[in-house]
Design a protein around this motif. Structure first.
Motif, short mmCIF file in Angstrom:
data_model
loop_
_atom_site.label_atom_id
_atom_site.label_comp_id
_atom_site.label_asym_id
_atom_site.label_seq_id
_atom_site.Cartn_x
_atom_site.Cartn_y
_atom_site.Cartn_z
N HIS A 115 6.63 12.30 -37.00
CA HIS A 115 6.75 12.52 -38.63
C HIS A 115 6.42 10.62 -38.92
O HIS A 115 7.07 10.16 -38.49
CB HIS A 115 7.74 12.74 -39.32
CG HIS A 115 7.79 13.89 -38.62
ND1 HIS A 115 8.52 14.85 -37.63
CD2 HIS A 115 7.35 15.75 -39.60
CE1 HIS A 115 8.23 15.88 -37.81
NE2 HIS A 115 7.88 17.07 -39.64
N ASN A 172 -0.93 11.32 -45.84
CA ASN A 172 -0.38 12.28 -46.57
C ASN A 172 -0.75 13.41 -47.60
O ASN A 172 -0.43 14.11 -48.77
CB ASN A 172 -0.02 11.62 -47.20
CG ASN A 172 1.08 10.68 -47.28
OD1 ASN A 172 1.92 10.78 -45.91
ND2 ASN A 172 1.06 9.31 -47.15
N PHE A 182 -0.71 17.15 -44.98
CA PHE A 182 1.12 16.86 -45.50
C PHE A 182 1.62 16.56 -46.89
O PHE A 182 2.70 15.84 -46.59
CB PHE A 182 1.68 16.83 -44.17
CG PHE A 182 1.42 17.74 -42.81
CD1 PHE A 182 2.13 18.14 -42.59
CD2 PHE A 182 0.61 17.24 -41.90
CE1 PHE A 182 2.27 19.07 -40.90
CE2 PHE A 182 -0.12 17.07 -40.38
CZ PHE A 182 0.92 18.46 -40.74
N HIS A 208 4.06 16.06 -50.05
CA HIS A 208 4.78 16.29 -50.42
C HIS A 208 5.51 17.54 -51.01
O HIS A 208 6.41 18.27 -50.95
CB HIS A 208 5.46 15.40 -51.46
CG HIS A 208 7.12 14.98 -51.85
ND1 HIS A 208 8.64 14.98 -50.60
CD2 HIS A 208 8.29 15.56 -52.88
CE1 HIS A 208 9.34 14.72 -51.44
NE2 HIS A 208 9.27 15.26 -53.07
N LYS A 255 6.76 20.62 -48.93
CA LYS A 255 7.45 20.39 -48.28
C LYS A 255 8.72 21.00 -48.84
O LYS A 255 9.17 22.11 -50.35
CB LYS A 255 8.48 19.18 -48.21
CG LYS A 255 9.62 18.62 -47.20
CD LYS A 255 10.45 17.31 -47.52
CE LYS A 255 11.04 16.78 -46.78
NZ LYS A 255 10.53 17.28 -45.58
N GLY A 256 9.04 22.15 -47.56
CA GLY A 256 10.36 23.73 -47.61
C GLY A 256 9.47 24.53 -47.93
O GLY A 256 9.89 25.57 -48.07
N GLU A 267 3.73 24.05 -44.15
CA GLU A 267 3.70 23.07 -45.12
C GLU A 267 2.86 22.13 -44.42
O GLU A 267 3.07 20.76 -45.14
CB GLU A 267 4.73 21.78 -44.37
CG GLU A 267 6.66 22.75 -44.56
CD GLU A 267 7.77 22.31 -43.72
OE1 GLU A 267 7.80 20.62 -43.36
OE2 GLU A 267 8.73 21.83 -44.72
#
Length: 350
Positions: A146, A185, A188, A190, A193-194, A198
């Motif tokens: 990461h 980016n 993946f 933002h 996320k979660g 993802e």
């Protein structure tokens, strides 16, 4: 067979400023059974980051070729090799600065992401906000490493030797990618996320699925064609928000039994887009207008009333009882397991 490609292309922001690409990348064939993917992202605020990233990639390539431990190498041997390669690259950058530009050492910084891959395993090292990504034989994508930033968002670079992350991949890889942050980016985001997934699985598949099951004789030509397809996509309006330099180095096992339909992915892009808008500083009216435009682009035959009604389910969602969610998730999981077993049975029959 392991097929591969790599490229580094200048980002939109650097084109506008008249700056050269500060990324570097490579795929190194160590033996017919082993290849290395390498990507280095020169830090954008540094005047000579392009030199640092190029030195890093070239140095790592030489060390991996020269010191490869062979098929009898242990996990410790391979991980030690990755560390030696990274430290040697850091030393090479420092030597260049000392000999050519000792007064401007802070203008030579780069990240580094690399992986040494076979069809059965892979070893990796990463420092900074580039990353190593992989796909396993069960069709699951992994962010193997990461992006590593400090608490203020600053980038750790090759000179931060205590931030070298090294290890062995915990699955049998179908493919391994080294990505600089401009690509990572996007893959993946933002806003995902979660989420259960993802990552943007369709985009990651686009990088590699062309090679699943291709003939050895066509692998090199097909990889070159796909590289050009990806570059065209990145240069298109669909990627206008990708302004940074962009680098991918990919190694793919063409003999995998995996097919694109075996790679699961479920996502509600409208919910993800609304979630991303929630993180912006705009007032609610602006957010809702942008969301309506996004819906209209997808459903261009919707009336204004239909767009508003469709948007309402995301802006003011109705709470579903937790028991209902749990039961639905159980049913979906059981259906997926049944489908997976059937696919495995069919493959055994073949």
């Amino acid at each position: 067979m392991l097929t591969s490609y790599h490229f580094s292309m200048t980002g939109r922001a650097h084109i506008q400023m008249g700056k050269k690409c500060q990324d570097s990348s490579s795929v190194v064939e160590i033996t017919p059974a082993w290849k290395a993917v390498i990507a280095a992202d020169g830090v954008g605020s540094c005047d000579h980051a392009d030199i640092a990233s190029q030195i890093a990639v070239e140095t790592v390539s030489k060390v991996l070729r020269k010191s490869f431990p062979g098929n009898k190498g242990t996990d410790r041997d391979f991980q030690s090799l990755m560390l030696i390669a990274a430290h040697t690259a850091a030393n090479a950058v420092e030597s260049y600065i000392k000999e050519n530009d000792p007064e401007n050492a802070e203008q030579y910084h780069t990240t580094l992401a690399m992986a040494l891959c076979s069809s059965k395993t892979a070893y990796y090292l990463n420092v900074g906000d580039s990353a190593i990504v992989g796909l396993d034989e069960n069709g699951k994508w992994h962010s193997i490493t990461h992006p590593d930033n400090d608490e203020k968002g600053g980038v750790y670079t090759l000179s931060w030797r205590d931030h070298y992350h090294v290890g062995k991949v915990k699955f049998q890889p179908v493919c391994v990618l080294a990505l600089t942050d401009g690509v990572y980016n996007r893959c993946f985001p933002h806003a995902m996320k979660g989420e259960p997934y993802e990552m943007d699985v369709p985009l990651l598949n686009f990088f590699v699925n062309y090679a699943f099951g291709i003939e050895d004789a066509n692998a090199e030509a097909d990889s070159e064609t796909q590289k050009q397809n990806i570059q065209k996509f990145f240069a298109s309006d669909a990627c206008r928000d990708m302004t940074d330099d962009l680098s991918i180095a990919a190694v793919i096992n063409t003999q995998t039994f995996l097919e694109e339909d075996d790679i699961p992915f479920e996502v509600d892009w409208f919910r993800i887009y609304w979630k991303s808008l929630q993180a912006t500083p705009y007032d609610d009216a602006v957010k809702q207008k942008q969301f309506a435009s996004f819906i209209q682009e997808y459903y261009n035959d919707f009336t204004e009333k239909q767009v508003k009604e469709f948007a309402e389910q995301y802006i003011h969602p109705v709470e579903i009882p937790s028991d209902t969610n749990a039961n639905q998730a159980t049913v979906e999981k059981e259906e997926k397991e049944i489908k997976k077993v059937e696919i495995q049975k069919q493959r055994r029959l073949l």
